[in-house]
Design a protein around this motif. Structure first.
Motif, PDB file in Angstrom:
ATOM      1  N   GLY A 130       0.902  -1.249   0.071  1.00  0.00           N
ATOM      2  CA  GLY A 130       0.137   0.052  -0.174  1.00  0.00           C
ATOM      3  C   GLY A 130       0.909   1.261  -0.043  1.00  0.00           C
ATOM      4  O   GLY A 130       2.080   1.409  -0.040  1.00  0.00           O
ATOM      5  N   LEU A 131       0.096   2.231   0.001  1.00  0.00           N
ATOM      6  CA  LEU A 131       0.715   3.801   0.031  1.00  0.00           C
ATOM      7  C   LEU A 131      -0.040   4.588   0.978  1.00  0.00           C
ATOM      8  O   LEU A 131      -1.304   4.221   1.295  1.00  0.00           O
ATOM      9  CB  LEU A 131       0.971   4.261  -1.520  1.00  0.00           C
ATOM     10  CG  LEU A 131      -0.473   3.995  -2.225  1.00  0.00           C
ATOM     11  CD1 LEU A 131      -0.987   5.412  -2.041  1.00  0.00           C
ATOM     12  CD2 LEU A 131       0.199   4.130  -3.659  1.00  0.00           C
ATOM     13  N   GLU A 132       0.592   5.749   1.313  1.00  0.00           N
ATOM     14  CA  GLU A 132       0.069   6.752   2.085  1.00  0.00           C
ATOM     15  C   GLU A 132       0.060   7.993   1.657  1.00  0.00           C
ATOM     16  O   GLU A 132       1.087   8.685   0.852  1.00  0.00           O
ATOM     17  CB  GLU A 132       1.048   6.692   3.767  1.00  0.00           C
ATOM     18  CG  GLU A 132       0.535   7.504   4.866  1.00  0.00           C
ATOM     19  CD  GLU A 132       0.999   7.478   5.982  1.00  0.00           C
ATOM     20  OE1 GLU A 132       2.049   8.427   6.269  1.00  0.00           O
ATOM     21  OE2 GLU A 132       1.261   6.513   6.810  1.00  0.00           O
ATOM     22  N   VAL A 138      -8.437   2.654   2.084  1.00  0.00           N
ATOM     23  CA  VAL A 138      -8.753   1.599   2.907  1.00  0.00           C
ATOM     24  C   VAL A 138      -8.515   1.789   4.692  1.00  0.00           C
ATOM     25  O   VAL A 138      -9.188   1.092   5.337  1.00  0.00           O
ATOM     26  CB  VAL A 138      -7.931   0.192   2.743  1.00  0.00           C
ATOM     27  CG1 VAL A 138      -8.252  -0.357   1.403  1.00  0.00           C
ATOM     28  CG2 VAL A 138      -6.387   0.308   2.862  1.00  0.00           C
ATOM     29  N   ALA A 139      -8.090   3.086   4.863  1.00  0.00           N
ATOM     30  CA  ALA A 139      -8.112   3.410   6.240  1.00  0.00           C
ATOM     31  C   ALA A 139      -7.600   4.874   6.345  1.00  0.00           C
ATOM     32  O   ALA A 139      -6.920   5.399   5.457  1.00  0.00           O
ATOM     33  CB  ALA A 139      -6.853   2.485   6.893  1.00  0.00           C
ATOM     34  N   ALA A 140      -8.079   5.424   7.165  1.00  0.00           N
ATOM     35  CA  ALA A 140      -7.921   6.951   7.422  1.00  0.00           C
ATOM     36  C   ALA A 140      -7.644   7.308   8.887  1.00  0.00           C
ATOM     37  O   ALA A 140      -8.212   6.868   9.957  1.00  0.00           O
ATOM     38  CB  ALA A 140      -9.148   7.728   7.121  1.00  0.00           C
ATOM     39  N   GLU A 168      -3.721  -3.471  10.919  1.00  0.00           N
ATOM     40  CA  GLU A 168      -4.639  -4.128  11.663  1.00  0.00           C
ATOM     41  C   GLU A 168      -3.858  -5.412  12.607  1.00  0.00           C
ATOM     42  O   GLU A 168      -2.878  -5.902  12.066  1.00  0.00           O
ATOM     43  CB  GLU A 168      -5.505  -4.910  10.954  1.00  0.00           C
ATOM     44  CG  GLU A 168      -6.962  -4.148  10.578  1.00  0.00           C
ATOM     45  CD  GLU A 168      -8.134  -5.051  10.173  1.00  0.00           C
ATOM     46  OE1 GLU A 168      -8.812  -5.487  11.063  1.00  0.00           O
ATOM     47  OE2 GLU A 168      -8.136  -4.954   9.006  1.00  0.00           O
ATOM     48  N   PRO A 169      -4.049  -5.722  13.916  1.00  0.00           N
ATOM     49  CA  PRO A 169      -3.489  -6.785  14.529  1.00  0.00           C
ATOM     50  C   PRO A 169      -3.849  -8.120  13.884  1.00  0.00           C
ATOM     51  O   PRO A 169      -4.948  -8.274  13.760  1.00  0.00           O
ATOM     52  CB  PRO A 169      -3.676  -6.420  15.959  1.00  0.00           C
ATOM     53  CG  PRO A 169      -5.301  -5.992  15.839  1.00  0.00           C
ATOM     54  CD  PRO A 169      -5.170  -4.995  14.631  1.00  0.00           C
ATOM     55  N   ILE A 178      -4.811  -7.193   3.273  1.00  0.00           N
ATOM     56  CA  ILE A 178      -5.320  -5.697   3.129  1.00  0.00           C
ATOM     57  C   ILE A 178      -5.059  -5.045   4.448  1.00  0.00           C
ATOM     58  O   ILE A 178      -4.523  -4.140   4.933  1.00  0.00           O
ATOM     59  CB  ILE A 178      -6.592  -5.419   2.590  1.00  0.00           C
ATOM     60  CG1 ILE A 178      -6.540  -5.712   1.302  1.00  0.00           C
ATOM     61  CG2 ILE A 178      -7.028  -4.001   2.673  1.00  0.00           C
ATOM     62  CD1 ILE A 178      -7.962  -5.816   0.325  1.00  0.00           C
ATOM     63  N   GLY A 179      -5.783  -5.881   5.442  1.00  0.00           N
ATOM     64  CA  GLY A 179      -5.861  -5.624   6.821  1.00  0.00           C
ATOM     65  C   GLY A 179      -4.431  -5.618   7.609  1.00  0.00           C
ATOM     66  O   GLY A 179      -4.234  -4.581   8.257  1.00  0.00           O
TER      67      GLY A 179
END
Length: 444
Positions: free
Chosen positions: A35-37, A63-65, A276-277, A270-271
């Motif tokens: 992924g990327l930020e 996918v996350a913020a 994500e743990p 993805i998680g």
């Protein structure tokens, strides 16, 4: 002259403001793993962003913020992406094609054709996301879905709108059984999702297993194992959305997905990539919520139905591993494929004693259920006495059920085994089971 002040139309005014607003451009601040930020751009989970210049733009999904930072996953390989690239909001949402023009076509995870036959002749497009039917709005499952497979139609009868799992290890015949169901089902529409498959096996499945006749009445969605995790995950939801669009028109649809395990693996990638743990065997908590959300979208609605058939690749033939256990708790039944039967040339390699349909008793007449119970009792008695039979210690007359199983072993195997091209109408399957039960002595 009217004294009423003129006011712009609210909808047009909002559109004008949005179009005339300055374009927001963010920046890629890091590329780590899959992924990327992104920073400097407002967004929410599920939004689509384009990364790069006009020369090469890659679509990504948020996918996350986390505060001012957005974590994104690409729908294409991340090679060539680096920090400092501009990021913009995507100009259009991802829509899924629908309509009769999709029959016989092969699509990718975004609903785009990949079979070299040009654009799809879609009746229209629908948004990818859709709420599951409400619990009180679902119609009861009352009708049988014929599959053409004798062992399924009689011993684990499937109802229209049911969700079934095919549990097996690798190389036991899951894809072959799916192709038999796709060609033999009486459903109006077949939607097939091949998620995480080897690229080599896609054409083999389409041309050898499914065949021209099966493909002509099917819609196939493919995301191979080398595609990004987000694309593999989207393929499952794209196939489900296509099936839902036909259900909304009142059609009975069969959705065949191979495999649910690889969907879970994609969500695990993805998680873990967004922090994500890891929980049970490395699967983050979001994996199990995604499975529930995906599986609950199948089933009945106020009209029409989506009958879901999902293969579950059990890890090391362990049917209690996390994904198999979670899927079994959500699904309405399961077919277990046994490696020992497959090695012995018994096809389809369905372990009928380990398989169950939770709606069979609701869609079958009592006399049919009685016939199925007769064969199940004989098979169960044979299995319990198998050790004695193997060492030659079983004595004839000790158990009438075992005696019947041994005396009519060839007839039982002939009923349970079936060739790839052998499609048995449901009425014929029940007639054959009735004759077999009579040969067994009508034991109840």
């Amino acid at each position: 002259m009217s004294t009423t002040a003129w006011r712009p139309h609210p909808g047009r005014f909002a559109t004008a403001v949005r179009v005339g607003a300055p374009e927001q451009v963010g920046t890629v601040t890091s590329v780590v793993g899959l992924g990327l930020e992104v920073s400097g751009l407002a967004g929410a989970v599920g939004d689509l962003l384009t990364v790069g210049d006009s020369g090469r733009e890659v679509i990504t999904e948020v996918v996350a913020a986390e505060g001012p930072r957005l974590r994104c996953m690409p729908l294409a390989p991340v090679s060539g992406l680096g920090t400092g690239l501009p990021v913009r909001a995507a100009t259009a949402a991802v829509l899924v094609p629908t309509g009769a023009g999709l029959f016989g076509r092969v699509l990718d995870g975004l609903g785009r054709p990949i079979d070299g036959r040009g654009p799809v002749d879609a009746d229209g497009f629908v948004a990818l996301d859709k709420e599951s039917p409400s619990a009180m709005g679902r119609a009861r499952i009352t009708d049988v879905l014929a599959t053409g497979v004798r062992a399924v139609d009689t011993l684990t009868t499937i109802g229209k709108g049911q969700r079934m799992g095919l549990f097996a290890g690798s190389g036991v015949g899951k894809s072959s059984l799916l192709s038999m169901i796709a060609r033999g089902t009486d459903a109006e529409v077949s939607v097939i999702a091949l998620v995480g498959e080897r690229g080599r096996e896609v054409r083999e499945f389409l041309e050898d297993d499914l065949g021209a006749e099966g493909l002509a009445r099917s819609i196939v969605v493919v995301a191979t194992s080398d595609e990004p995790a987000l694309m593999r995950l989207r393929a499952a939801f794209t196939a489900t959305r296509i099936a839902e669009s036909f259900r909304d028109r009142g059609a009975d649809v069969v959705l065949l997905m191979d495999s649910l395990t690889r969907v879970a693996m994609a969500q695990r990638e993805i998680g873990l990539s967004v922090g994500e743990p890891p929980a049970t065997r490395g699967y983050p908590p979001s994996t199990f919520s995604v499975l529930s959300r995906l599986l609950e979208r199948a089933g009945t609605d106020t009209s029409g139905s989506v009958t879901g058939m999902y293969t579950v690749l059990v890890d090391g033939d362990d049917h209690n591993e996390p994904i198999a256990d979670a899927a079994r708790s959500i699904l309405d039944g399961h077919l277990v494929l046994d490696r020992r039967l497959a090695v012995a040339g018994h096809f389809p390699s369905i372990d009928v004693l380990g398989s169950i349909s939770r709606v069979a008793s609701k869609v079958n007449p009592k006399q049919y259920s009685s016939l199925a119970l007769t064969l199940r009792k004989v098979l169960a008695a044979r299995r319990q006495a198998q050790d004695l039979i193997d060492v030659g210690a079983y004595r004839s007359g000790s158990n009438p059920l075992v005696d019947a199983a041994l005396a009519h072993e060839d007839q039982i195997n002939a009923f349970l085994q079936q060739g790839m091209d052998d499609q048995t109408p449901t009425a014929d399957a029940w007639n054959r089971l009735a004759l077999l039960a009579q040969s067994l002595g009508g034991i109840q």
